[in-house]
Design a protein around this motif. Structure first.
Motif, short mmCIF file in Angstrom:
data_model
loop_
_atom_site.label_atom_id
_atom_site.label_comp_id
_atom_site.label_asym_id
_atom_site.label_seq_id
_atom_site.Cartn_x
_atom_site.Cartn_y
_atom_site.Cartn_z
N UNK A 48 7.88 -9.91 28.31
CA UNK A 48 9.12 -9.49 28.94
C UNK A 48 10.19 -9.14 27.94
N UNK A 49 11.45 -9.35 28.33
CA UNK A 49 12.60 -8.91 27.56
C UNK A 49 13.33 -10.11 26.98
N UNK A 50 13.73 -10.00 25.72
CA UNK A 50 14.25 -11.15 24.96
C UNK A 50 15.49 -11.79 25.58
N UNK A 51 16.51 -11.00 25.95
CA UNK A 51 17.75 -11.63 26.41
C UNK A 51 17.55 -12.36 27.73
N UNK A 52 16.77 -11.78 28.66
CA UNK A 52 16.55 -12.51 29.93
C UNK A 52 15.69 -13.75 29.71
N UNK A 53 14.73 -13.68 28.78
CA UNK A 53 13.89 -14.86 28.50
C UNK A 53 14.76 -15.97 27.90
N UNK A 79 7.25 -15.11 22.72
CA UNK A 79 7.50 -16.50 22.33
C UNK A 79 7.76 -16.61 20.84
N UNK A 80 6.95 -15.92 20.04
CA UNK A 80 7.16 -15.90 18.59
C UNK A 80 8.51 -15.26 18.26
N UNK A 86 17.31 -13.80 15.38
CA UNK A 86 17.97 -12.78 16.19
C UNK A 86 16.98 -11.67 16.55
N UNK A 87 17.18 -11.09 17.74
CA UNK A 87 16.39 -9.94 18.16
C UNK A 87 17.33 -8.79 18.52
N UNK A 88 16.97 -7.59 18.08
CA UNK A 88 17.72 -6.40 18.47
C UNK A 88 17.61 -6.15 19.97
N UNK A 89 16.54 -6.65 20.59
CA UNK A 89 16.34 -6.43 22.02
C UNK A 89 17.39 -7.20 22.80
N UNK A 90 18.34 -6.48 23.37
CA UNK A 90 19.42 -7.11 24.12
C UNK A 90 20.39 -7.86 23.23
N UNK A 91 20.39 -7.57 21.91
CA UNK A 91 21.25 -8.25 20.93
C UNK A 91 21.23 -9.76 21.17
N UNK A 92 20.04 -10.33 21.04
CA UNK A 92 19.77 -11.71 21.46
C UNK A 92 19.73 -12.68 20.30
N UNK A 99 13.59 -18.09 9.96
CA UNK A 99 14.69 -17.33 9.37
C UNK A 99 14.25 -15.87 9.29
N UNK A 100 14.18 -15.23 10.45
CA UNK A 100 13.63 -13.88 10.52
C UNK A 100 14.34 -13.10 11.62
N UNK A 101 14.27 -11.78 11.49
CA UNK A 101 14.92 -10.90 12.47
C UNK A 101 13.87 -10.03 13.16
N UNK A 102 14.16 -9.74 14.42
CA UNK A 102 13.27 -8.93 15.25
C UNK A 102 13.95 -7.58 15.46
N UNK A 103 13.23 -6.50 15.11
CA UNK A 103 13.81 -5.15 15.21
C UNK A 103 12.86 -4.24 15.99
N UNK A 104 13.41 -3.11 16.45
CA UNK A 104 12.60 -2.17 17.24
C UNK A 104 11.87 -1.21 16.31
#
Length: 193
Positions: A48-53, A79-80, A86-92, A99-104
């Motif tokens: 699914x989508x990061x911010x709603x999760x 889950x990972x 932080x995730x770019x998906x929904x600025x979550x 210590x890692x970032x999630x990007x599109x």
């Protein structure tokens, strides 16, 4: 052995449960903090989508419980990603375990990446018996940038983290429950940690 799959409304739970059963174990679905804390192994799925999760995790206080767990924890796919800063998906803002970032993925590749791809640079007991460049199954539009905690990589337009580890926390971007014999072996390795 007590295996708990965290149930927070954003997981591909049944296929994980069946994969564990094929390995000869039973897993319990739970959102109960005490049951999760009492487990020998915890699996943190996500589709699914990061911010709603993350909203669902916050609503049940699981956002505070998960980072405090002391037993082996395996985050799968979203889950990972939620275990990262932080995730770019929904600025979550994530759980901050890794210590890692999630990007599109950028527009140079077809998004989402769906299907089989290879994992390599395997660096953990999670991959015991798994050969370099083994094929695993992925479905995702966002990825974890390579970092100090990366224990496996995949290339799809860019080289990215397909597995990550810090202390008792493990994460895999791919779906081990859908990755045939290799995925089953990775799940089994996790359950034997």
């Amino acid at each position: 052995m007590k295996i708990v799959i965290i149930d927070y409304g954003a997981g591909n739970i049944q296929s994980i449960k069946f994969a564990i059963k094929r390995l000869g174990y039973e897993a319990v679905l739970s959102s109960d903090p005490e049951e999760i804390r009492a487990a020998d192994k915890v699996i943190f799925p996500g589709v699914g989508e990061a911010s709603s999760a993350m909203k669902m995790l916050r609503a049940t206080s699981l956002d505070r419980i998960i980072p405090e767990l002391k037993q082996p924890v395996l985050g799968i796919c979203l889950g990972m990603q939620l275990m990262c800063e932080h995730s770019e998906e929904g600025d979550t803002t994530g759980l901050g375990i890794f210590d890692a970032r999630v990007v599109r993925f950028d527009n140079s590749v077809k998004v989402p990446q769906i299907g089989w791809n290879q994992i390599y640079d395997l660096e953990s007991e999670l991959f015991e018996g798994i050969r370099e460049k083994e094929y695993i199954y992925l479905v995702h539009s966002y990825y974890v940038k390579e970092c100090e905690e990366t224990i496996a990589s995949t290339e799809y337009g860019v080289e990215y983290t397909s597995a990550i580890k810090k202390n008792n926390f493990y994460g895999v971007q791919f779906h081990p429950e859908k990755s045939s014999d290799a995925g089953e072996r990775i799940l089994e390795n996790f359950l034997k940690l």
